[in-house]
Motif scaffolding. Structure first.
Motif, PDB file in Angstrom:
ATOM      1  N   ILE B  56       0.880  -1.172   0.000  1.00 21.21           N
ATOM      2  CA  ILE B  56       0.000   0.000   0.000  1.00 21.21           C
ATOM      3  C   ILE B  56       0.909   1.210   0.000  1.00 21.21           C
ATOM      4  N   VAL B  58       0.929   5.515  -0.407  1.00 20.61           N
ATOM      5  CA  VAL B  58      -0.036   6.608  -0.374  1.00 20.61           C
ATOM      6  C   VAL B  58      -0.036   7.409  -1.669  1.00 20.61           C
ATOM      7  N   LYS B 194       5.895   6.298  14.112  1.00 21.68           N
ATOM      8  CA  LYS B 194       7.177   5.813  13.598  1.00 21.68           C
ATOM      9  C   LYS B 194       7.856   6.952  12.826  1.00 21.68           C
ATOM     10  N   ALA B 197       8.963   7.167   8.943  1.00 16.23           N
ATOM     11  CA  ALA B 197       8.579   5.938   8.247  1.00 16.23           C
ATOM     12  C   ALA B 197       7.104   5.591   8.436  1.00 16.23           C
ATOM     13  N   THR B 198       6.333   6.508   9.013  1.00 17.11           N
ATOM     14  CA  THR B 198       4.938   6.193   9.336  1.00 17.11           C
ATOM     15  C   THR B 198       4.156   5.731   8.118  1.00 17.11           C
ATOM     16  N   GLU B 199       4.367   6.399   6.998  1.00 16.26           N
ATOM     17  CA  GLU B 199       3.536   6.098   5.828  1.00 16.26           C
ATOM     18  C   GLU B 199       4.107   5.011   4.931  1.00 16.26           C
ATOM     19  N   PHE B 200       5.270   4.487   5.286  1.00 13.15           N
ATOM     20  CA  PHE B 200       5.834   3.419   4.470  1.00 13.15           C
ATOM     21  C   PHE B 200       5.330   2.090   5.003  1.00 13.15           C
ATOM     22  N   SER B 201       4.948   1.182   4.108  1.00 11.52           N
ATOM     23  CA  SER B 201       4.563  -0.135   4.590  1.00 11.52           C
ATOM     24  C   SER B 201       5.072  -1.187   3.621  1.00 11.52           C
ATOM     25  N   LEU B 205       8.898  -0.199   3.400  1.00 11.47           N
ATOM     26  CA  LEU B 205       9.519  -0.174   4.721  1.00 11.47           C
ATOM     27  C   LEU B 205      10.730  -1.102   4.749  1.00 11.47           C
TER      28      LEU B 205
END
Ligand code: SF4
Lengths: 168, 287
Positions: B56, B58, B194, B197-201, B205
């Motif tokens: 996912i 953004v 995080k 890196a909050t929006e990295f998955s 990540l």
């Protein structure tokens, strides 16, 4: 070889719990139980999490929050309802603001009963969720995405919220 | 020829050693907290798991920038291990962190934006020291070329103790350790979730994580530079010094709580100014 089972990252959300179950959940991460032995990390970020731990029942206020956190998590994901409140509403079931267990808001995979649920039971619940995660990963890999999505999709908003939105 | 070989060895083995170091880090930390801790290979399990997650992102550019981060970290490592120019290494490293910052800025999430702002501040804090370190090597060895530095007759640490101290200080920022882990920490929970890196998955990540392993290895390479000279046994001393510095950083991580950004900026500039600049002045007067 799958690594899904070796690094379960969790996110913990406190619904309308009395905090008993939250304390027990966090106790799992303390040195005594040390859930990090199994690779468990309490991420607090739905985008990084594999397992969603919910304590406490769902009410009109937190229903959209629970649903949003759940829908932000990438597949494969599993939900563990911790404590009897999260399973069915528990002692708060008859309260005017309570909709019931977490399964009223999102699909739940593992129910951990108890008031409060003991850390051993919570860790056991997480370990059971690992098997479910593994099955979902298999489904994702073999391309059964639709099947997975229909199983993990959000149930419709309960009727009760619509009526209750007017109450302060 | 041997330069190219060491470059290839870096690309292949740096993630292995880096991941192992991350595992050792977590194990030592756990033992310091009287826990058993995760298995040594846990960091690899984490990265492999992230790769099997649903992707996912953004927006479309995010993965591109994170890929740029990984790429430039690898490139600066290659410059380092093929014994290129130390200035080039430092500048490419900066470019890598800029990529990461832009990736975090590209999403509208307030957590990731704040993380990016903090990362910018951290870059501002450590950048002067990295430059001064390169100048220090120039003043001591008369060249920016890493091949001449490692085979030079001088022992770097004897000429540049202040600069070495400064490097260890900013390594806390680069390793993302407390008290300077403002923008992204390896502890799970923090006030910014995080951070950067909050929006990295998923895979994205995982890329950040692998880039971090690469980065750690060649940052330890900077430490190594201070301890090698033309003597054949000096690489052993260099590796031992890297180990000591690494354990020291873990110890600091476990002893300190996170500070505010003002403290990070002022303290690291103060250290750069006092330890680094004074050291440079002494070197200049020696010449
Ligand atoms: S199950 Fe018991 S301890 Fe847990 S939240 Fe409900 S009332 Fe509190």
């Amino acid at each position: 070889m799958s690594y899904m089972k070796k690094s379960p990252w969790i996110i913990h959300y406190d619904g309308s719990s009395c905090n008993g179950c939250d304390i027990e959940t966090l106790a799992c991460l303390t040195p005594l139980y040390d859930a990090e032995r199994f690779g468990v990390i309490n991420t607090g970020n739905p985008k990084h999490a594999d397992i969603f731990l919910v304590t406490g029942a769902v009410n009109a206020q937190n229903l959209p929050v629970v649903r949003q956190i759940y829908s932000q998590m990438p597949e494969p994901k599993a939900v563990v309802a911790i404590g009897i409140c999260a399973c069915s509403g528990g002692v708060f079931r008859e309260c005017y603001n309570i909709m019931g267990g977490v399964d009223k808001a999102i699909p739940v995979d593992v129910y951990v009963p108890g008031c409060a649920a003991r850390p051993e039971a919570i860790i056991d619940g997480i370990v059971q969720a690992l098997d479910i995660l593994e099955k979902k990963r298999e489904a994702l890999r073999s391309g059964k995405v639709e099947e997975l999505e229909s199983k993990d999709s959000l149930p419709p908003m309960p009727e009760k919220t619509k009526r209750k939105e007017a109450t302060p | 020829m041997s330069n190219i070989l060491s470059g290839i060895a870096y690309i292949l083995f740096a993630p292995l050693v880096g991941g192992l170091l991350a595992g050792i880090d977590r194990k030592i930390t756990a033992h310091m907290q009287r826990r058993k801790g995760p298995p040594l290979l846990q960091s690899f399990y984490d990265v492999f798991k992230l790769c099997s997650k649903q992707g996912i992102s953004v927006n479309r550019v995010q993965d591109f920038y994170v890929g740029g981060f990984l790429l430039f970290v690898i490139i600066s490592g290659i410059f380092f291990f093929t014994h290129g120019d130390i200035l080039l290494v430092v500048f490419t490293l900066t470019l890598a962190s800029v990529c990461l910052i832009v990736a975090a800025y590209s999403s509208n999430s307030p957590y990731s934006q704040l993380g990016a702002e903090r990362e910018l501040l951290q870059t501002m804090s450590y950048e002067p020291m990295l430059l001064m370190m390169s100048i220090g090597f120039y003043l001591t060895f008369g060249t920016f070329n890493l091949a001449d530095i490692v085979s030079g007759p001088q022992i770097g640490i004897l000429y540049m103790p202040g600069l070495f101290f400064g490097l260890c200080y900013i390594l806390i920022i680069k390793f993302r350790k407390s008290p300077f882990d403002l923008s992204m920490s390896h502890e799970a929970h923090q006030e910014l979730i995080k951070g950067i890196a909050t929006e990295f998955s998923g895979r994205t990540l995982a890329m950040v994580e692998v880039a971090h392993w690469y980065e750690n290895i060649f940052l330890l390479g900077f430490v190594y530079l201070y301890f090698v000279w033309s003597a054949p046994y000096s690489p052993l001393i260099g590796i031992a010094a890297c180990a000591v510095v690494f354990v020291l950083e873990i110890l600091i991580d476990n002893c300190c709580s996170r500070v505010k950004w003002q403290r990070v900026l002022t303290s690291s500039w103060l250290v750069s100014l006092v330890a680094g600049f004074v050291n440079l002045l002494v070197l200049m007067s020696l010449r």
